[in-house]
Scaffold this active site. Structure first.
Site, PDB file in Angstrom:
ATOM      1  N   LYS A 146       0.858  -1.186   0.000  1.00  0.00           N
ATOM      2  CA  LYS A 146       0.000   0.000   0.000  1.00  0.00           C
ATOM      3  C   LYS A 146       0.894   1.235   0.000  1.00  0.00           C
ATOM      4  O   LYS A 146       1.919   1.266   0.688  1.00  0.00           O
ATOM      5  CB  LYS A 146      -0.889  -0.030   1.244  1.00  0.00           C
ATOM      6  CG  LYS A 146      -1.917   1.072   1.337  1.00  0.00           C
ATOM      7  CD  LYS A 146      -2.782   0.870   2.573  1.00  0.00           C
ATOM      8  CE  LYS A 146      -3.859   1.925   2.719  1.00  0.00           C
ATOM      9  NZ  LYS A 146      -4.717   1.682   3.906  1.00  0.00           N
ATOM     10  N   SER A 221      -9.574   1.636   2.998  1.00  0.00           N
ATOM     11  CA  SER A 221      -8.726   2.434   2.135  1.00  0.00           C
ATOM     12  C   SER A 221      -7.679   1.622   1.364  1.00  0.00           C
ATOM     13  O   SER A 221      -7.070   2.111   0.425  1.00  0.00           O
ATOM     14  CB  SER A 221      -7.992   3.501   2.969  1.00  0.00           C
ATOM     15  OG  SER A 221      -7.139   2.893   3.917  1.00  0.00           O
ATOM     16  N   SER A 245      -9.924  -0.691   7.066  1.00  0.00           N
ATOM     17  CA  SER A 245      -9.278  -0.467   5.768  1.00  0.00           C
ATOM     18  C   SER A 245      -8.562  -1.666   5.175  1.00  0.00           C
ATOM     19  O   SER A 245      -8.175  -1.646   4.009  1.00  0.00           O
ATOM     20  CB  SER A 245      -8.299   0.704   5.869  1.00  0.00           C
ATOM     21  OG  SER A 245      -9.005   1.913   6.013  1.00  0.00           O
TER      22      SER A 245
END
Length: 392
Positions: A146, A221, A245
């Site tokens: 990420k 996210s 997330s």
């Protein structure tokens, strides 16, 4: 002691995904084992995924796998083949890079692809393994991050225009551990900007698209991480979870996401959302793969004030324990205001799970919508940037 699972869902989900599970249950009332249940899910996944990349399942990996199909190996399978010198880390990496090149324009899962350094890492891993120096289950296996994990010399943007030129000088602790384990790092994954939300739409680099249906959200996210796993772009990904997330996008994309115990995985070198709520965890295509990744990610970091100085269990051994599986269903909060399609699919899934578990029962778990601390800490981190560049 038997194993315990907690089954909850998020308030928003893709009804079509849930209907798939419901239909599977209706058409397979004789399903009576975990193996059968998982095989049924896997078959459904492969059928749907063929729509974006002509994906093909690999039926047998005993004698190795052709590079063209290698992206659908699980992390554990790929690791075994690499360890046994039946497939090369370079082959695995090239397979992933080729698939990224083909599918990322549609999915937008990656912000930055580090092809050159990934191939160099793969060649180094191949040389080490050929010489008998195998570092463990992530050695030579392509992983992606990420884009809020600091990577030395490689931009780390948190999907924001504010950080589009941000290039850290040091690796975050998680990145350091992955490199130490010999993992091949493919690049940085798209996300909800600054991890401050649960969509796959809000990003300076554009929306991330769900590989099962491009016009559906992928959650957030850690949207790019979940999409990369579901689309076979890598064998494991690392995400962060403050209020869902990791778990939410994994649920939306039909993959596995684990939010570890607070302090189990270091958050040093991770662009924060909220220091008291941020967690780092693995995102994979199977529970065994998540255990293998967590084994590398977990551990005490003396330079992280929130890191827990406790021994790391053997997660892979825990998976091999034979005992009754108990399932707890936390309906309070998670099941309030559900769409009827979602509720129907969950009930169908629970019917199937009831045939495999020794017990399924409702449980009470504390849950709160109070985000005061999260918002205060997010503002504390961003206050100067808000003053200097409010438009960003």
């Amino acid at each position: 002691m038997g194993r315990t699972a907690f089954l909850g869902i998020h308030k928003v989900a893709n009804p079509s995904h849930c209907r798939i599970i419901a239909r599977m249950s209706e058409n397979n009332e004789s399903c009576c084992s975990r193996r059968t249940f998982v095989k049924s899910l896997s078959a459904t996944a492969v059928t749907l995924m063929s729509g974006i990349g002509n994906a093909r399942p690999i039926q047998s990996h005993a004698a190795g796998a052709p590079a063209s199909d290698a992206t659908w190996l699980s992390l554990s399978e790929a690791s075994r083949l690499v360890r046994d010198k039946k497939i090369s880390p370079v082959e695995l990496t090239k397979s992933c890079l080729n698939r990224i090149e083909r599918l990322n324009p549609k999915l937008n899962a990656f912000i930055t692809v580090t092809a050159e350094s990934a191939l160099a890492q793969a060649r180094e891993a191949e040389t080490e393994i050929q010489r008998g120096h195998w570092r463990g289950p992530l050695h030579g296996v392509p992983i992606a991050l990420k884009d809020l994990f600091d990577t030395a010399g490689i931009r780390t943007t948190a999907a924001s225009g504010l950080f589009k030129e941000r290039i850290p000088t040091q690796d975050g602790e998680v990145v350091r551990r992955l490199k130490g384990a010999g993992a091949v790092l493919l690049g940085k994954l798209n996300m909800h900007e600054f991890a401050y939300g649960g969509s796959s739409v809000i990003s300076y680099y554009g929306a991330v698209h769900n590989p099962w249906s491009l016009d559906h959200m992928a959650g957030g996210s850690s949207s790019g991480s979940a999409v990369a796993m579901a689309a076979g772009l890598c064998y494991g990904a690392v995400g962060s979870d403050t209020g869902g997330s990791i778990r939410q996008p994994s649920a939306y994309c039909g993959t596995v996401g684990l939010k570890p115990t607070y302090g189990r995985v270091s958050t040093r070198g991770v662009i924060p959302l909220s220091w008291l709520y941020d967690h780092v965890g693995p995102m994979t295509r199977s529970v065994a793969d998540a255990a293998a990744m967590l084994q590398v990610l977990a551990g005490y970091d003396s330079e992280d004030a929130n890191s827990a100085d406790k021994p790391v269990p053997d997660y892979m051994a825990a998976l091999r324990e034979n005992g009754p599986l108990r399932v707890g269903v936390p309906r309070a909060y998670f099941y309030e205001g559900l769409h009827p399609d979602i509720e129907s699919a969950m009930n169908a899934a629970l019917t199937v799970i009831g045939k495999i578990a020794s017990s399924v029962r409702d449980i009470e778990m504390p849950a709160s919508n109070d985000t005061t601390i999260l918002r205060a800490e997010a503002y504390a981190y961003h206050a100067e940037n808000v003053k200097k560049s409010p438009e960003l």
